[in-house]
Write an enzyme that holds these catalytic residues in place. Structure first.
Site, PDB file in Angstrom:
ATOM      1  N   LEU A  12      13.522 -20.946  46.117  1.00  0.00           N
ATOM      2  CA  LEU A  12      12.600 -20.399  47.113  1.00  0.00           C
ATOM      3  C   LEU A  12      11.723 -19.284  46.560  1.00  0.00           C
ATOM      4  O   LEU A  12      10.519 -19.248  46.817  1.00  0.00           O
ATOM      5  CB  LEU A  12      13.386 -19.904  48.337  1.00  0.00           C
ATOM      6  CG  LEU A  12      12.537 -19.328  49.476  1.00  0.00           C
ATOM      7  CD1 LEU A  12      11.517 -20.338  49.984  1.00  0.00           C
ATOM      8  CD2 LEU A  12      13.425 -18.850  50.620  1.00  0.00           C
ATOM      9  N   ASP A  54      19.005  -5.404  39.284  1.00  0.00           N
ATOM     10  CA  ASP A  54      20.353  -5.836  39.655  1.00  0.00           C
ATOM     11  C   ASP A  54      20.600  -5.332  41.069  1.00  0.00           C
ATOM     12  O   ASP A  54      20.792  -4.135  41.283  1.00  0.00           O
ATOM     13  CB  ASP A  54      21.368  -5.251  38.681  1.00  0.00           C
ATOM     14  CG  ASP A  54      22.815  -5.610  39.045  1.00  0.00           C
ATOM     15  OD1 ASP A  54      23.034  -6.259  40.090  1.00  0.00           O
ATOM     16  OD2 ASP A  54      23.725  -5.213  38.291  1.00  0.00           O
ATOM     17  N   ILE A  55      20.584  -6.233  42.037  1.00  0.00           N
ATOM     18  CA  ILE A  55      20.666  -5.784  43.437  1.00  0.00           C
ATOM     19  C   ILE A  55      22.032  -5.227  43.799  1.00  0.00           C
ATOM     20  O   ILE A  55      22.187  -4.624  44.863  1.00  0.00           O
ATOM     21  CB  ILE A  55      20.263  -6.906  44.428  1.00  0.00           C
ATOM     22  CG1 ILE A  55      21.242  -8.094  44.371  1.00  0.00           C
ATOM     23  CG2 ILE A  55      18.835  -7.356  44.188  1.00  0.00           C
ATOM     24  CD1 ILE A  55      21.036  -9.101  45.493  1.00  0.00           C
ATOM     25  N   ALA A  78      20.519 -14.435  46.221  1.00  0.00           N
ATOM     26  CA  ALA A  78      21.820 -14.597  46.888  1.00  0.00           C
ATOM     27  C   ALA A  78      22.768 -15.350  45.966  1.00  0.00           C
ATOM     28  O   ALA A  78      22.338 -16.063  45.059  1.00  0.00           O
ATOM     29  CB  ALA A  78      21.666 -15.377  48.197  1.00  0.00           C
ATOM     30  N   THR A  80      24.844 -18.450  46.037  1.00  0.00           N
ATOM     31  CA  THR A  80      24.801 -19.643  46.886  1.00  0.00           C
ATOM     32  C   THR A  80      25.783 -20.735  46.462  1.00  0.00           C
ATOM     33  O   THR A  80      25.807 -21.803  47.072  1.00  0.00           O
ATOM     34  CB  THR A  80      23.380 -20.249  46.902  1.00  0.00           C
ATOM     35  OG1 THR A  80      22.983 -20.528  45.551  1.00  0.00           O
ATOM     36  CG2 THR A  80      22.384 -19.280  47.533  1.00  0.00           C
ATOM     37  N   THR A 121      21.581 -18.313  56.630  1.00  0.00           N
ATOM     38  CA  THR A 121      22.121 -19.671  56.601  1.00  0.00           C
ATOM     39  C   THR A 121      22.827 -20.030  57.898  1.00  0.00           C
ATOM     40  O   THR A 121      23.321 -19.148  58.612  1.00  0.00           O
ATOM     41  CB  THR A 121      23.130 -19.792  55.433  1.00  0.00           C
ATOM     42  OG1 THR A 121      23.851 -21.013  55.522  1.00  0.00           O
ATOM     43  CG2 THR A 121      24.151 -18.653  55.465  1.00  0.00           C
ATOM     44  N   TYR A 146      31.157 -17.494  51.533  1.00  0.00           N
ATOM     45  CA  TYR A 146      29.693 -17.499  51.500  1.00  0.00           C
ATOM     46  C   TYR A 146      29.126 -17.139  52.876  1.00  0.00           C
ATOM     47  O   TYR A 146      28.274 -16.245  52.996  1.00  0.00           O
ATOM     48  CB  TYR A 146      29.188 -18.873  51.049  1.00  0.00           C
ATOM     49  CG  TYR A 146      27.706 -19.066  51.236  1.00  0.00           C
ATOM     50  CD1 TYR A 146      26.788 -18.354  50.473  1.00  0.00           C
ATOM     51  CD2 TYR A 146      27.223 -19.973  52.175  1.00  0.00           C
ATOM     52  CE1 TYR A 146      25.430 -18.537  50.647  1.00  0.00           C
ATOM     53  CE2 TYR A 146      25.864 -20.159  52.347  1.00  0.00           C
ATOM     54  CZ  TYR A 146      24.973 -19.432  51.591  1.00  0.00           C
ATOM     55  OH  TYR A 146      23.625 -19.606  51.767  1.00  0.00           O
ATOM     56  N   LYS A 150      27.023 -13.692  53.842  1.00  0.00           N
ATOM     57  CA  LYS A 150      25.636 -13.803  54.312  1.00  0.00           C
ATOM     58  C   LYS A 150      25.495 -13.167  55.697  1.00  0.00           C
ATOM     59  O   LYS A 150      24.468 -12.546  55.995  1.00  0.00           O
ATOM     60  CB  LYS A 150      25.192 -15.271  54.340  1.00  0.00           C
ATOM     61  CG  LYS A 150      24.975 -15.883  52.974  1.00  0.00           C
ATOM     62  CD  LYS A 150      23.871 -15.198  52.178  1.00  0.00           C
ATOM     63  CE  LYS A 150      22.490 -15.504  52.722  1.00  0.00           C
ATOM     64  NZ  LYS A 150      21.426 -14.860  51.909  1.00  0.00           N
ATOM     65  N   TRP A 171      20.271 -26.805  53.842  1.00  0.00           N
ATOM     66  CA  TRP A 171      20.025 -28.007  53.025  1.00  0.00           C
ATOM     67  C   TRP A 171      18.738 -27.863  52.197  1.00  0.00           C
ATOM     68  O   TRP A 171      17.844 -28.698  52.249  1.00  0.00           O
ATOM     69  CB  TRP A 171      19.958 -29.245  53.916  1.00  0.00           C
ATOM     70  CG  TRP A 171      21.202 -29.576  54.666  1.00  0.00           C
ATOM     71  CD1 TRP A 171      22.244 -28.736  54.957  1.00  0.00           C
ATOM     72  CD2 TRP A 171      21.551 -30.837  55.255  1.00  0.00           C
ATOM     73  NE1 TRP A 171      23.209 -29.396  55.676  1.00  0.00           N
ATOM     74  CE2 TRP A 171      22.814 -30.690  55.882  1.00  0.00           C
ATOM     75  CE3 TRP A 171      20.919 -32.076  55.316  1.00  0.00           C
ATOM     76  CZ2 TRP A 171      23.453 -31.723  56.554  1.00  0.00           C
ATOM     77  CZ3 TRP A 171      21.546 -33.112  55.988  1.00  0.00           C
ATOM     78  CH2 TRP A 171      22.809 -32.937  56.600  1.00  0.00           C
TER      79      TRP A 171
END
Length: 313
Positions: A12, A54-55, A78, A80, A121, A146, A150, A171
């Site tokens: 993305l 680096d988050i 993220a 994932t 998500t 996960y 999130k 998806w």
């Protein structure tokens, strides 16, 4: 507007940067690598400004974002890998990325009074029933690490900011990275029989189309929770696979034809393998998009057709 995009090495982030470039915005990419490490496809993202960040490092996030002084942060970065997230030695890292990292970014956005777009998500819900999830539903019951992390990211954004877009997707597929379509095309070349689950229901999301919507959003102040996938109805992974192969054949790839490659529907229980509990109901209600004045995404069938023409297989 100056927009900082995290996770540009992913599917993305890559497309959001290119969409920003196409509209003449100042886009700055960010990821953990020293430089842009995504697909070298000659598009704008490969040569746009880049900041290593680096988050999971609170001080680094604060310093880098304050240096950039963005008007908007689009947070695509993220963890994932859903099954890997269940490993005991990975849980802390997953939380550091998805929850803590998101909080650090939200806190920096608050200090600078800038907008934030956070990608979330359907995994924040329990995936039961057959009713599409409403974007403003607060009945959170994540099934796995996960989903839990999130959700913690979502809450960090909502608790710190008022100028935010929390956009849940499902998806996902794009040009830059691994996804279900690429996996099916690769496996289909070397097998004559595939089993694919038919009791998990949702809708695919093409990052190229989603990127356009996200930039539409950040141009406005219509903040809140949204659900965004392609249009075209709710399907199973089995249905999706059949259409992937059908369109591949139409594009001149007879190796995916039904007389050579049989696709067999199975239940999640029959399929087994997965470490993480998976949602059966990934249906997301997208009606709030049009209700808020945003243009919905094209159908997933149309998106798939365009995507197959973009990739080599």
């Amino acid at each position: 507007m100056k927009i900082l995009v995290t996770g540009v090495a992913g599917q993305l982030g890559h497309d959001v940067m290119n969409e920003l470039a196409g509209r003449g915005y100042e886009g700055i990419g960010s990821d953990i690598a020293p430089g842009y490490s995504g697909i070298q496809d000659g598009t704008a993202v490969t040569s746009m400004p880049y900041v290593q960040m680096d988050i999971t490092d609170a001080d680094a996030v604060r310093t880098k974002i304050e240096d950039v002084k963005p008007d908007v942060v689009v947070h695509c970065a993220a963890w994932t890998a859903v099954d890997l997230a269940e490993d005991e030695d990975k849980v802390d890292k997953v939380r550091a990325i998805n929850a803590d990292g998101t909080r650090y970014i939200a806190e920096s956005c608050k200090k600078l009074d800038c907008k934030m777009v956070y990608l979330s998500t359907d995994y924040v819900f329990d995936g039961q029933g057959s009713t599409p999830w409403d974007p403003d539903c607060k009945d959170y019951k994540p099934l796995n690490v996960y989903g839990k992390t999130k959700l913690e990211g979502e809450l960090a954004v909502a608790e710190n900011l008022s100028k935010y877009f929390i956009v849940r997707i499902a998806w996902v597929f794009g040009k830059n990275g691994k996804n279900f379509i690429k996996t099916m095309l690769n496996v289909g070349k070397t097998h004559d029989r595939l089993t694919v689950v038919n009791d998990q229901i949702g809708t695919p999301t093409y990052t190229y189309d989603l990127a356009r919507l996200l930039v539409d959003m950040l141009e406005t102040e219509r903040y809140g929770y949204y659900h965004a996938t392609n249009e075209g109805g709710y399907i199973s992974w089995y249905d999706f696979t059949k259409e992937i192969f059908r369109q591949a054949v139409e594009l001149g790839h007879p190796e995916y034809a039904e007389d050579r490659l049989k696709v067999v529907p199975v239940t999640t229980a029959e399929y087994g393998i997965s470490k993480a509990a998976r949602p059966f109901n990934s249906r997301l209600d997208r009606s709030k998009l049009a209700g808020s004045g945003f243009t919905p995404l094209p159908t997933w069938q149309d998106a798939l057709g365009r995507y197959l023409k973009e990739i080599e297989f």
